[in-house]
Enzyme design. Structure first.
Site, mmCIF file in Angstrom:
data_model
loop_
_atom_site.group_PDB
_atom_site.id
_atom_site.type_symbol
_atom_site.label_atom_id
_atom_site.label_comp_id
_atom_site.label_asym_id
_atom_site.label_seq_id
_atom_site.Cartn_x
_atom_site.Cartn_y
_atom_site.Cartn_z
ATOM 1 C CG ASP A 1 -0.162 0.064 2.532
ATOM 2 O OD1 ASP A 1 1.084 -0.017 2.481
ATOM 3 O OD2 ASP A 1 -0.795 0.193 3.592
ATOM 4 C CB CYS B 1 -2.560 5.713 3.888
ATOM 5 S SG CYS B 1 -1.307 4.938 2.893
#
Ligand code: ZN
Length: 389
Positions: free
Chosen positions: A249, A309
């Site tokens: 990620d 994020c």
């Protein structure tokens, strides 16, 4: 004096109760319709088993014999490594009411010594049943299934992409999965990271995932590494695998992966998602025409340009779709079938429900794989989010 018989006396007593046949006689009876069962463990059978033998390990014999042979009067021959465990197995079948059970004297050792036909890599009853639907495909078959069983895949990140990918790779029988993730399950993960459960909030993600995968397919092995991929461990963590599934990620991990997969000649199934869109491709350093990750993204973005994020939302089904595209490409790579996504970037837009394919040629000037590429060691970048996971 003691009344407890020693091992030899005990075996002799067992031999008086159980009929033993030579391997040659067993072979003849097998040809006449007898059922030959190899009761050794899966791992023992991989190096060879009598032709036509059914693999059903001693530990599952009583549980599964009924499914294999419900007729109690069938002529059954049991074979193990040296002819002792098969005596015990025969006794167990007699207790279940099987009336014509014999043990092959000397076991597989004697079978080979008698130069009777054997086959390597035969499948046991559980595997034959479990994988029957995919083995029906000529592109897979029993040989492909054996290839999968020997395959070692490392999955980076037990998140939104990794979860669906690993579920299907485990179900398909990829024999060894290594899960790398140092995070713990949070409730906000559950809408997309479906390998976890509500009761496992707070548990390390890789351990939670391992529980689910082994419950789904107890035949595989799952290694858990509760670590973050970094410059000083990336090669050690990836080495010894056949394929990398990139469910990272963040850009820092991706650039490490890009460099390490290149140096270790490991194919990498890449994917990234953002909000309602995703992209997938395969980078294979063993293929001269394959691009690498840096042909697509030559340099990391600046921290200011990278999405945050925690602020980037994602629809839960999106990584599900994209992660399964990764699993599909992983299986194609392992089985060497179909047209792989090498040199092509597949994009998916969930709102438009549209797939597009972009050509992704290798860039001769790529800083990762081009003519002037220079490896100056691994670099730990700041962990900027790339909105996957
Ligand atoms: Zn490149």
């Amino acid at each position: 004096m003691t009344d407890t018989p020693n091992r030899d006396q005990w075996l002799a007593a067992l031999r008086e109760r159980i009929n033993e046949v030579s391997p040659a006689e067993a072979f003849g009876r097998q040809a006449a319709g007898a059922l030959l069962i190899d009761v050794r463990e899966d791992a023992e059978r991989t190096s060879g088993t009598p032709v036509g033998a059914h693999g059903l390990s001693r530990s599952f014999l009583e549980l599964r014999i009924e499914a294999l042979e419900p007729v109690r009067s069938r002529d059954i021959l049991l074979l193990c490594g040296s002819g002792q465990r098969s005596l015990l197995a025969a006794e167990a079948l007699q207790r279940l009411g099987y009336t014509r059970v014999s043990s092959v004297a000397g076991g597989f050792h004697a079978w080979k010594a008698a130069a009777l036909p054997t086959v390597v890599g035969a499948m046991d009853v559980d595997a034959a049943e479990r994988y029957s639907r995919q083995m029906l495909l000529p592109q897979v078959g029993e040989a492909g299934q054996a290839t999968l069983a020997q395959s070692r895949v490392v999955i980076i990140g037990v998140g939104g992409l990794g979860s669906p990918a690993m579920l299907y790779l485990a179900a398909a029988g990829v024999g060894h999965l290594t899960l790398i993730d140092d995070d713990r399950v949070e409730r906000s993960n559950l809408h997309r990271q479906v390998v976890h459960t509500d009761s496992r909030v707070g548990m390390p993600k890789a351990e939670s995932a391992r529980m689910t995968l082994l419950a789904l397919n107890p035949r595989i092995t799952v290694d858990v590494r509760l670590e973050r991929l970094q410059a000083d461990n990336v090669e050690d963590l990836l080495r010894g695998h056949h394929l990398v599934v990139d469910g990272a990620d963040n850009f820092a991990t991706r650039y490490l992966l890009a460099a390490a997969t290149r140096r270790l000649s490991l194919p990498m199934v890449y994917a990234a998602i953002e909000r309602f869109t995703g992209q997938v491709s395969v980078f294979d350093p063993r293929n001269d025409t394959s691009p690498c990750y840096r042909c697509l993204f030559p340099e990391p973005p600046s921290a200011a340009d990278a999405p945050n994020c925690s602020e980037a939302g994602v629809l839960g089904v999106l990584p599900g779709v994209v992660g399964l595209l990764q699993a599909t490409e992983a299986l194609k790579m392992l089985l060497d079938m179909g047209e792989k996504l090498i040199g092509r970037l597949l994009t998916y837009d969930a709102l438009l429900m549209r797939f597009r394919e972009l050509r992704l040629p290798r860039d001769p000037e790529c800083p990762g794989c081009g003519a002037h590429a220079h490896f100056a060691g691994y670099v730990d970048l700041e962990r900027m989010c790339s909105a996957a996971g």
